[in-house]
Design an enzyme around this catalytic site. Structure first.
Site, PDB file in Angstrom:
ATOM      1  N   PRO A  92      -2.200   3.992  -3.593  1.00 43.95           N
ATOM      2  CA  PRO A  92      -2.038   5.157  -4.476  1.00 43.95           C
ATOM      3  C   PRO A  92      -1.960   6.498  -3.747  1.00 43.95           C
ATOM      4  O   PRO A  92      -2.871   7.328  -3.847  1.00 43.95           O
ATOM      5  CB  PRO A  92      -3.285   5.071  -5.365  1.00 43.95           C
ATOM      6  CG  PRO A  92      -4.303   4.416  -4.496  1.00 43.95           C
ATOM      7  CD  PRO A  92      -3.564   3.454  -3.610  1.00 43.95           C
ATOM      8  N   CYS A  93      -0.837   6.739  -3.075  1.00 44.21           N
ATOM      9  CA  CYS A  93      -0.668   8.033  -2.420  1.00 44.21           C
ATOM     10  C   CYS A  93      -0.510   9.150  -3.447  1.00 44.21           C
ATOM     11  O   CYS A  93      -0.667  10.331  -3.111  1.00 44.21           O
ATOM     12  CB  CYS A  93       0.534   7.998  -1.471  1.00 44.21           C
ATOM     13  SG  CYS A  93       2.072   7.556  -2.275  1.00 44.21           S
TER      14      CYS A  93
END
Lengths: 217, 160
Positions: free
Chosen positions: A176-177
């Site tokens: 989850p950047c």
């Protein structure tokens, strides 16, 4: 020119009658993908799925999910890159991505907050690899600054390099950047564009603020 | 850089199926198609980048067809007696049996020449390399074959 066969079909017409129907070709393709998977012949298996943030390309090696790509990245271009870097035996094989597709469905339905999938980070190296690997530690609905991620990987001065690592994340959403943003609270960049980044954050915030309509417990 | 194999299947899947139907018949064509593309997938990393992909696939299909025809002859008793099974051919009537029966009736040399030249679009010289013989002989066989095919089909096609 005089055609001596005016009573019957000419050569192009005969050729046209030989054309295969799309259903048969689809079925043969499916059979090929199954046999190729069974025999371990594929460098990359892929499919695409429709989601609230548009069509996503999902690609996997024998090790695990190796690439998630947004429409804006141009799926054909992404497949070319995968063929160049991982091998040219690249085939559409949706069955191989069933689990990833299901988990993404659940994520977008708000019923899944973390992914449980074998991953292959073969596309990243060095510091980027180090950062991307640890993105999953940022919890659902939370947001971290680039500097905080830099501290997490033991390199407090490397906030800018963390930004690059996020921008080149081969597995967005799953790693989850989108949960990493600027220290001043503004969004920062995203491979899928800022609209998709805020859509993902809104989705995660929505689930966090209380039960959704239709929830039973 | 070599393109993803998916694009090879997408571009040539139809042609290879036509060739298979012409050479081994509608019944065995799907097995021949599958074996052709599975073998092609195995060998794909070693295919030179400047190779003619279509000629390469037809060459593989040609060999697989020979294998299948041999196997059929060996197991003729068993395989001629296949149990009936639900159709997997898709829409009924989507296979032009009249055409494929007419192709099947051609002598083998003409059948191959028609399949590889008229259905796959390969030049006579490339076909000569696959099946042997001279380009001129292939050209004659293709011409005689397509003539016989047109005659057979026009004889069975009612005039409007």
């Amino acid at each position: 020119m005089i055609d001596t066969h005016t009573d019957g079909p000419d050569t192009p017409a005969v050729r046209a009658r030989a054309v295969s129907d799309p259903d048969t070709l689809d079925r043969l393709h499916e059979r090929l993908a199954a046999a190729a998977s069974r025999d371990g012949l594929l460098d990359v298996a892929y499919t695409s799925v429709d989601t609230p943030v548009g069509s996503l390309l999902l690609a996997a090696t024998g090790t695990g999910l190796v690439r998630v790509a947004f429409e804006s990245e141009d799926h054909d271009l992404v497949l070319d890159t995968l063929a160049g870097r991982l091998g040219p035996r690249v085939l559409r094989a949706p069955a191989r991505l069933d689990r990833a597709a299901r988990e993404l469905d659940e994520y977008f339905a708000g019923t899944r907050t973390s992914f449980d999938l074998p991953l292959d980070l073969a596309l990243s190296r060095g510091f980027r690899h180090l950062v991307q690997r640890r993105l999953a530690e940022i919890e659902y609905g939370d947001t971290w600054s680039y500097a905080r991620v830099a501290r997490l990987v033991g390199n407090p001065g490397a906030a800018r390099a963390v930004g690059t690592a996020c921008a080149t994340n081969p597995l967005p959403i799953v790693l989850p950047c989108h949960r990493v943003s600027r220290a001043d609270g503004t969004l920062g960049g995203y491979a899928g564009g800022p609209a998709r980044k805020s859509a993902l954050l809104a989705l995660e915030a929505g689930v966090r603020t209380g039960p959704r309509s239709g929830d039973t417990g | 850089m070599k393109q993803p194999f998916e694009r090879v299947v997408d571009e040539h899947g139809d042609t290879v199926l036509r060739v298979c139907r012409a050479i081994v018949g509608v019944h065995d064509a799907e097995d021949a198609w599958s074996e052709t593309f599975l073998a092609a997938l195995r060998a794909y990393p070693d295919l030179p980048e400047d190779a003619n992909t279509q000629a390469w696939l037809v060459t593989i299909a040609h060999r697989k067809a020979i294998d299948i025809t041999r196997a059929r002859r060996r197991h003729a008793v068993v395989t001629d007696d296949l149990p009936e099974r639900p159709s997997t051919i898709g829409v009924p009537g989507s296979v032009d049996h009249e055409l494929w029966d007419a192709v099947k009736a051609l002598p083998p040399k003409q059948r191959r020449a028609v399949a590889y030249h008229h259905f796959a679009g390969l030049p006579y010289a490339a076909i000569a390399e696959i099946v042997g013989g001279t380009p001129a002989a292939i050209r004659r066989a293709a011409s005689d074959g397509i003539g016989a095919l047109r005659a057979a089909l026009s004889a069975s096609t009612p005039k409007e």
